[in-house]
Motif scaffolding. Structure first.
Motif, PDB file in Angstrom:
ATOM      1  N   ILE A  98      20.625  -8.653 -65.147  1.00 35.09           N
ATOM      2  CA  ILE A  98      21.263  -9.968 -65.198  1.00 35.09           C
ATOM      3  C   ILE A  98      21.233 -10.525 -66.619  1.00 35.09           C
ATOM      4  O   ILE A  98      22.232 -11.058 -67.122  1.00 35.09           O
ATOM      5  N   ILE A  99      20.091 -10.410 -67.272  1.00 28.62           N
ATOM      6  CA  ILE A  99      19.960 -10.897 -68.656  1.00 28.62           C
ATOM      7  C   ILE A  99      20.919 -10.151 -69.573  1.00 28.62           C
ATOM      8  O   ILE A  99      21.592 -10.754 -70.427  1.00 28.62           O
ATOM      9  N   LYS A 100      21.016  -8.839 -69.386  1.00 26.81           N
ATOM     10  CA  LYS A 100      21.929  -8.037 -70.212  1.00 26.81           C
ATOM     11  C   LYS A 100      23.382  -8.431 -69.960  1.00 26.81           C
ATOM     12  O   LYS A 100      24.196  -8.518 -70.893  1.00 26.81           O
ATOM     13  N   ALA A 101      23.729  -8.693 -68.686  1.00 28.37           N
ATOM     14  CA  ALA A 101      25.091  -9.105 -68.351  1.00 28.37           C
ATOM     15  C   ALA A 101      25.440 -10.436 -69.007  1.00 28.37           C
ATOM     16  O   ALA A 101      26.571 -10.629 -69.469  1.00 28.37           O
ATOM     17  N   LYS A 102      24.474 -11.353 -69.054  1.00 31.41           N
ATOM     18  CA  LYS A 102      24.700 -12.647 -69.718  1.00 31.41           C
ATOM     19  C   LYS A 102      24.941 -12.435 -71.208  1.00 31.41           C
ATOM     20  O   LYS A 102      25.871 -13.016 -71.795  1.00 31.41           O
ATOM     21  N   GLU A 103      24.131 -11.594 -71.827  1.00 32.90           N
ATOM     22  CA  GLU A 103      24.263 -11.343 -73.264  1.00 32.90           C
ATOM     23  C   GLU A 103      25.596 -10.686 -73.611  1.00 32.90           C
ATOM     24  O   GLU A 103      26.197 -10.989 -74.643  1.00 32.90           O
ATOM     25  N   GLU A 106      29.308  -9.714 -69.203  1.00 33.62           N
ATOM     26  CA  GLU A 106      29.795  -8.737 -68.234  1.00 33.62           C
ATOM     27  C   GLU A 106      29.927  -9.353 -66.841  1.00 33.62           C
ATOM     28  O   GLU A 106      29.238 -10.311 -66.507  1.00 33.62           O
ATOM     29  N   GLU A 107      30.793  -8.752 -66.028  1.00 32.25           N
ATOM     30  CA  GLU A 107      30.946  -9.160 -64.635  1.00 32.25           C
ATOM     31  C   GLU A 107      29.905  -8.463 -63.767  1.00 32.25           C
ATOM     32  O   GLU A 107      29.533  -7.325 -64.017  1.00 32.25           O
ATOM     33  N   LEU A 108      29.438  -9.161 -62.731  1.00 31.39           N
ATOM     34  CA  LEU A 108      28.544  -8.594 -61.737  1.00 31.39           C
ATOM     35  C   LEU A 108      29.047  -8.961 -60.346  1.00 31.39           C
ATOM     36  O   LEU A 108      29.780  -9.941 -60.185  1.00 31.39           O
ATOM     37  N   SER A 109      28.654  -8.182 -59.345  1.00 26.51           N
ATOM     38  CA  SER A 109      29.027  -8.481 -57.959  1.00 26.51           C
ATOM     39  C   SER A 109      27.886  -9.212 -57.264  1.00 26.51           C
ATOM     40  O   SER A 109      26.713  -8.903 -57.489  1.00 26.51           O
ATOM     41  N   VAL A 110      28.233 -10.182 -56.424  1.00 22.16           N
ATOM     42  CA  VAL A 110      27.241 -10.901 -55.626  1.00 22.16           C
ATOM     43  C   VAL A 110      27.720 -10.960 -54.184  1.00 22.16           C
ATOM     44  O   VAL A 110      28.917 -10.829 -53.915  1.00 22.16           O
ATOM     45  N   VAL A 111      26.781 -11.161 -53.270  1.00 22.71           N
ATOM     46  CA  VAL A 111      27.116 -11.382 -51.869  1.00 22.71           C
ATOM     47  C   VAL A 111      26.680 -12.793 -51.506  1.00 22.71           C
ATOM     48  O   VAL A 111      25.521 -13.173 -51.729  1.00 22.71           O
TER      49      VAL A 111
END
Length: 217
Positions: A98-103, A106-111
């Motif tokens: 999550i921290i890397k995606a913020k930096e 990037e997109e991530l998937s959530v439910v």
């Protein structure tokens, strides 16, 4: 490789295990619902059922032969296996992603798990995050009652592991072009200037307004 061969390579010896003990092991097999781990006991340890589901995103990144840390849930089940949990390892891995995606934006998937005041609680890599209503795209604003159990693409707008805090935005993905245009217009606004505005919504914490800056110098 057999369990005995893997244990021989690591120097493990057969030993008794206790509930909640943190141990290390080597992955020997992975199926669609169970992870098998050599842990130095008479039988493989297993991550299965709810524990598998809780750590499934983390398990996807693992392969046979990987060394992992796990917690003993039951020293021996009816089949003689050691039941393990990877929840702690999964959460640690999830926070890192999550921290890397913020930096990296990037997109991530959530439910989506459930609706709460002001937004939705979501599962993101085994961690509970918050998706504010204000961070939903226009098409989803009208479908809030249909979002539970839905998978959404989001971007991380705030993360603080020490506070167990993850704030997400769906419209940063679904309305990216529109938001990029708005950012450009905001860059034209000048501190201290007076602009015409149209109130578009009222909330307990304040008001939303459309500010007209496009044609002003």
């Amino acid at each position: 490789q057999t369990m005995e061969e893997l244990l021989a390579q690591t120097g493990y010896e057969i030993h008794g295990l206790k509930k909640n003990q943190q141990i290390e092991g080597i992955i020997t097999a992975v199926s669609s619902k169970t992870l098998y781990v050599a842990v130095g006991a008479k039988a493989d340890g297993v991550v299965t059922d709810r524990e598998f589901e809780n750590a499934k995103d983390y398990i996807k990144s693992l392969k046979i032969g990987d060394k992992i840390s796990a917690r003993v849930v039951y020293p021996e089940n009816d089949a003689g296996q050691v039941v393990l949990s990877l929840r702690g390892e999964a959460q640690s891995s999830g926070w890192g992603r999550i921290i890397k995606a913020k930096e990296n934006n990037e997109e991530l998937s959530v439910v989506v798990k459930e609706a709460v005041k002001g937004g939705f609680l979501v599962n993101i890599l085994g961690i509970t995050g918050f998706l504010p209503i204000s961070q939903l795209g226009g098409s989803l604003i009208k479908k809030q009652g249909e979002l539970t159990d839905k998978t959404l693409k989001v971007k991380v707008i705030e993360v603080d592991e020490t506070q167990n805090r993850v704030i997400l935005s769906e419209k940063a993905v679904s309305e990216k072009d529109k938001l990029d245009k708005i950012k450009g217009l905001i860059g034209k606004a000048k501190e201290g200037e007076v602009y015409d505005a149209e109130i578009t919504g009222m909330m307990p914490f304040g008001a939303f307004a459309k500010v007209k800056v496009e044609n002003q110098e």
